[in-house]
Design an enzyme around this catalytic site. Structure first.
Site, PDB file in Angstrom:
ATOM      1  N   GLY A 281      -7.735  -9.205 -24.048  1.00  0.00           N
ATOM      2  CA  GLY A 281      -8.990  -9.243 -23.315  1.00  0.00           C
ATOM      3  C   GLY A 281      -9.610 -10.620 -23.289  1.00  0.00           C
ATOM      4  O   GLY A 281      -8.926 -11.651 -23.288  1.00  0.00           O
ATOM      5  N   GLY A 282     -10.938 -10.641 -23.300  1.00  0.00           N
ATOM      6  CA  GLY A 282     -11.657 -11.908 -23.226  1.00  0.00           C
ATOM      7  C   GLY A 282     -11.358 -12.840 -24.375  1.00  0.00           C
ATOM      8  O   GLY A 282     -11.474 -14.064 -24.244  1.00  0.00           O
TER       9      GLY A 282
ATOM     10  N   GLY B 126       7.174 -40.425  -3.403  1.00  0.00           N
ATOM     11  CA  GLY B 126       5.872 -40.136  -4.001  1.00  0.00           C
ATOM     12  C   GLY B 126       5.949 -39.838  -5.478  1.00  0.00           C
ATOM     13  O   GLY B 126       5.006 -40.125  -6.231  1.00  0.00           O
ATOM     14  N   ALA B 127       7.068 -39.265  -5.933  1.00  0.00           N
ATOM     15  CA  ALA B 127       7.209 -38.963  -7.359  1.00  0.00           C
ATOM     16  C   ALA B 127       7.209 -40.240  -8.188  1.00  0.00           C
ATOM     17  O   ALA B 127       6.683 -40.268  -9.305  1.00  0.00           O
ATOM     18  CB  ALA B 127       8.490 -38.175  -7.591  1.00  0.00           C
TER      19      ALA B 127
END
Length: 605
Positions: free
Chosen positions: A188-189, A423-424
């Site tokens: 859960g949280g 771009g890499a």
């Protein structure tokens, strides 16, 4: 969710003490009860699951005899559902501080034997206090998690307790190292707190993390899955990337936590610990000449390169089993801690994809937050092409890595081993985005794309019209390589600082890092940047050195800002707190000398 522990806390029996000796004896009896825990049966049940008790875990984590417990006698004050009859000491969480290799570390550990380690109001307040103490003292915080979530008998008060933990996790992010060690269930949280920390450790078979458990998953989707299949250590180490380290047993896991702490500074105002190295700085690594093939299409294991470069071949890899096409590791060069980011040609040819970008971006941000220099080893053919990558947001995720590097102010050195395409290449800490020094081996290939692809685009017409297209393509590829991809092309244009002998790489890196040790870089004044996610906040825990108050360079606004910061820190921390560093006192002395300000009396001298 948890059930009540069946063991009520026993109060002091017999008549009330009437003198100091009696009261002291009563205190010792109460402390013994708190140390012993709820019952031998509960301890046996914990051991039967292959798990240690909270106090046994703390003993493994901290130096012998160094633990100082805080609020050992704390008990909840809740009523209803039988709670008023069950008030064990510690309320299911043990908090305090001790040392790891002589350095202060704060810790809290859930005690699953008490209320299943579930969080109630008093339980949460103890955690809040120890987190506040860690932030104020400027020391790492380790959480040993083994709890069943919120104590539902206390209702919304328990949920509010989680909110306080999350808020402090965020406040401490980038200020002190935060390490979550998962040694039991976390559902859960409660799972969000580990996700907000710097590092997550898990133990196979005994620890799980998930937002909704298997029963809820089955009810909603019809899928049947076990707890370990849904959120076990291997799932989070290999698939989700939530877990940084996974081990087979608690003893090994906690020993590795100690090792990690030895590589990290206590806070963002300190440098990582330095150790004396017996590995010579000038050691040659001739094996590198054979380890990395000159043929860019042949794979090799980048970890072997790292072992040759770092002190004694020893390093700690982060997220070793997730996004294996990129390596993130902490190591030492001449005793100084460095962060290493490296493409892994043996996995997906070392391309950058969504997961690799996420992994490296978070690691770069961590290194920058904690003053760890970054060494980047490039052998990258580009970003991974594909519909799944584009639809999954490779542009957005790749930008995270670009942002992390551009925003980093620690010393940054990049080394191009072979391929550095498109771009890499730019994203992997190229000189154009702020790398302090860029080196390359003679086997480097820096280009917009590979020679074959480039020749097919540039010479498309010539190849199509040739009598022998394949022969023409081969000739054009060679021509392109000779013209634009020879090893010294980038160096001739100042895009690489030097082309070096691979065998001398270790010595070159060590000398460069020594020169950059006093590097200082400023960023624009702002609350934080606004990338697509994972913003890097610039903490107000800056030092006097970080604001230009040297004579003739300080603006009135800067003096006022520094004064406010130092006054706030003086009011918040005791004189001997690790949060108060010599650099801060030096800042006061400069203010007094140049501008007539007076430091608090406790700081003078």
């Amino acid at each position: 969710m948890t059930v009540l522990d069946d063991t009520a806390s026993a109060g002091s029996a017999g008549d009330e003490p009437t003198d100091a000796r009696g009261r002291v004896a009563e205190l010792h009896a109460i402390r013994e009860e708190a140390l012993r825990g709820p019952s031998d049966k509960a301890t046996e049940a914990q051991h039967a699951k292959g798990k240690l008790t909270a106090r046994e875990r703390i003993e493994l984590l901290l130096d012998a005899g160094s633990f100082n417990e805080v609020e050992q006698l704390r008990r909840h004050r809740a009523t209803g559902f039988g709670l008023e009859a069950k008030k064990p000491y510690t309320d299911g969480v043990i908090t305090g501080w001790g040392t790891v290799e002589g350095r202060t570390v704060f810790v809290y550990a859930h005690d699953f034997r008490i209320f299943g380690g579930a969080l109630g109001e008093a339980h949460a307040t103890k955690i809040h206090k120890i987190m506040d103490m860690a932030i104020a003292a400027g020391a790492p915080l380790v959480s040993l998690n083994d709890g069943a979530g919120a104590r539902i008998q206390e209702g919304v008060s328990a949920l509010a307790g989680y909110g306080g933990i999350f808020q402090r996790n965020t406040k401490a992010s980038g200020v002190i190292p935060q390490i979550s060690v998962m040694l039991g269930p976390c559902a859960g949280g409660a799972a969000y707190s580990p996700a907000l920390t710097d590092f997550v450790f898990m133990v196979r078979e005994t620890s799980q993390m998930f937002i909704t458990g298997p029963d809820v998953v089955k009810a909603v989707t019809g899928e049947e899955i076990t707890q370990n299949g849904l959120g076990g250590a291997d799932v989070h180490a290999e698939t989700s990337g939530v877990c940084h380290f996974a081990y087979d047993d608690e003893e090994t896991c906690i020993a590795e936590v100690r090792y990690l702490i030895s590589m990290l500074p206590s806070n963002n105002r300190e440098n990582p610990p330095t150790v004396a190295s017996e590995d010579p700085a000038e050691r040659r690594s001739d094996v590198l000449l054979d380890l990395v093939p000159a043929d860019g299409n042949r794979p090799y294991d980048m970890t072997k390169v790292i072992e040759e470069l770092v002190d004694d071949g020893d390093y700690l890899e982060i997220h070793e089993r997730w996004a294996r096409n990129i390596i993130c590791a902490l190591a030492r060069l001449d005793g100084q801690v460095v962060g290493i980011v490296a493409n892994q040609p043996s996995s997906l040819a070392g391309v950058l994809d969504i997961e690799a970008s996420e992994k490296a971006a978070r690691f770069v941000q961590m290194c920058d937050a904690f003053n760890i220099p970054i060494v980047t080893l490039l052998d990258v053919p580009g970003f991974l092409p594909g519909v799944d990558q584009e639809h999954g947001g490779i542009i957005r995720h790749g930008a995270k890595l670009l942002y992390a590097y551009c925003n980093a102010t620690v010393p940054r050195i990049s080394l191009i081993l072979r391929k550095a395409y498109g771009g890499a290449y730019i994203v992997m800490d190229s000189q154009s985005i702020g790398a302090d020094l860029t080196y390359a081996w003679p086997t480097n290939e820096i280009a917009v794309m590979g020679a074959e692809g480039a020749a097919n685009v540039i010479f498309r017409r010539q190849i199509a019209e040739a009598e022998d297209p394949e022969a023409m393509r081969t000739r054009m590829v060679k021509e392109y390589k000779a013209e634009l991809m020879h090893p010294y092309y980038a160096a001739e244009r100042g895009l690489v600082d030097d082309v070096i002998d691979p065998a001398e790489t270790r010595e070159v890196l060590i000398r460069s890092l020594a020169m950059l040790r006093t590097k200082h870089a400023d960023l624009p004044s702002r609350k934080h940047g606004n990338p697509r996610s994972n913003p890097t906040r610039r903490s107000l825990h800056m030092s006097a050195h970080d604001i230009r108050v040297e004579k003739g360079h300080a603006e009135p606004e800067e003096v006022a800002a520094l004064t406010a910061i130092l006054l706030a820190r003086a009011a918040a921390a005791p004189t001997d707190s690790p949060a108060l560093r010599g650099r801060d006192k030096a800042g006061w002395r400069r203010l007094e000398r140049q501008h007539g300000f007076r430091a608090p009396h406790s700081w003078q001298g």
